[in-house]
Design an enzyme around this catalytic site. Sequence first.
Site, PDB file in Angstrom:
ATOM      1  N   SER A  32       1.789  -9.821  -0.874  1.00  0.00           N
ATOM      2  CA  SER A  32       1.436  -8.399  -0.762  1.00  0.00           C
ATOM      3  C   SER A  32       1.815  -7.759   0.576  1.00  0.00           C
ATOM      4  CB  SER A  32      -0.060  -8.216  -1.026  1.00  0.00           C
ATOM      5  OG  SER A  32      -0.827  -9.044  -0.162  1.00  0.00           O
TER       6      SER A  32
ATOM      7  N   LYS B  19       0.804  -1.228   0.000  1.00  0.00           N
ATOM      8  CA  LYS B  19       0.000   0.000   0.000  1.00  0.00           C
ATOM      9  C   LYS B  19       0.838   1.281   0.000  1.00  0.00           C
ATOM     10  CE  LYS B  19      -4.443  -1.584   1.619  1.00  0.00           C
ATOM     11  NZ  LYS B  19      -4.219  -3.003   1.983  1.00  0.00           N
TER      12      LYS B  19
ATOM     13  N   GLU C   2     -10.103   6.648   3.655  1.00  0.00           N
ATOM     14  CA  GLU C   2     -10.846   5.697   4.473  1.00  0.00           C
ATOM     15  C   GLU C   2      -9.905   4.552   4.815  1.00  0.00           C
ATOM     16  OE1 GLU C   2     -10.735   5.515   1.201  1.00  0.00           O
ATOM     17  OE2 GLU C   2     -10.123   3.422   1.026  1.00  0.00           O
TER      18      GLU C   2
END
Length: 401
Positions: free
Chosen positions: A385, A97, A119
Amino acid sequence: MTVNTEQKINIQPNTDGFLGNYGGQFIDENLKEEFKKITDAFLSLKDDAEFNKELDYLLRHYVGRPSALYYAKNLSSRYGAEIYLKREDLNHTGAHKINHSLGEALLAKKLGKKKIIAETGAGQHGVATATAAALMGLECDIYMGETDIQKEKPNVDKMKILGANVISVTSGKKSLKEAVDEAFSAYLKEYDNAIYAIGSVVGPHPFPMIVEHFQSVIGKEARKQFLELTGSLPDCLIACVGGGSNAIGLFDAFLEDKTVKIYGVEPLGKGTKIGENAASLTFGKDGVIHGFKCKLLQDENGNVANAYSIASGLDYPGVGPKHCYLQSIGRADYVTISDKEAVDAFFELSRTEGIIPALESSHAVAYAIKYAQNHPNEKILVNLSGRGDKDVDFIIETVRQ
Ligand SMILES: *Cc1c(COP(=O)(O)O)cnc(C)c1O
């Protein structure tokens, strides 16, 4: 697969933001002009030498890129095929991310914005955004459902330490969907001053395109590393799909390589019934959520259904438009892995390789393990990930010792 070999597969959205039947821009009229500004700024900055120099510097020296490509020898010898892991778990803040959070924050700065609004569900995107905002000297408002705030205390604490305002959302189910709704309405009130930094390749155009661009570094690196390490391309790619950002980040670089099979892994949760899983591409129907059209989990009345997965990062009823498109043209296949299979893979990778994966990433590992047993001569590239530190307490308390 029914791929038309003449067609270029790795396409960008048209001017209305559609990829085939999916995507688009279902937003308040007031926002149209602002979104046009963001789109234009992004399209010029993504090819701007100075912008890319700044971003590349941060990716290298702050995030720690290129992330390693690791041949998982023990796992491979146990299950038959050659399994390679793209180690996004080694990035600063522990997952992929940060790649798009830094890009979004840099874009915000170039647009002269003072604040980032975002969010978060489990808090992973919130922490990555708060990190990027701290680095760039931007204010940061993170909207998070009250239920998630109680569940994810360490991430809430991290966001606060990093200087972000964590705003508790108490409407509806008090979870991710409501957090997106409230963050969007807050954004609508101050888009002159702020930018919305979305957490995946979802939302109205141009957000999916922007996030995809910043995540595509994964596949660019992995393709080169794989060729260097093995002398050939992988036979298949495997990545977990929540909104779809880590997966598309890996897939993009290989879309035109017709010999490379592509698998996105969706969470089957507790079962195949609506409400028991978050497998939007497997069980969803065309619908609109959060400003874009996609495969969407819906109840029998066409209302957005509750999504569920043991991995909160996969727990979203919709999915990125590019995945819907790739599925519709037959270039990628979407498969499912249950909570139980993911937890088994979590332990399996931890104990064979000494790598504790995130529960999200464990879905990709689980499918790789299954696939390897039926394809012993193939080379498999798995996108790992994120790391599992965030899941350790939950696993020990609720699953098993
Ligand atoms: C958030 C998250 C995901 C899911 O998001 P995508 O946009 O589908 O990539 C997957 N893995 C990890 C570790 C995450 O934190």
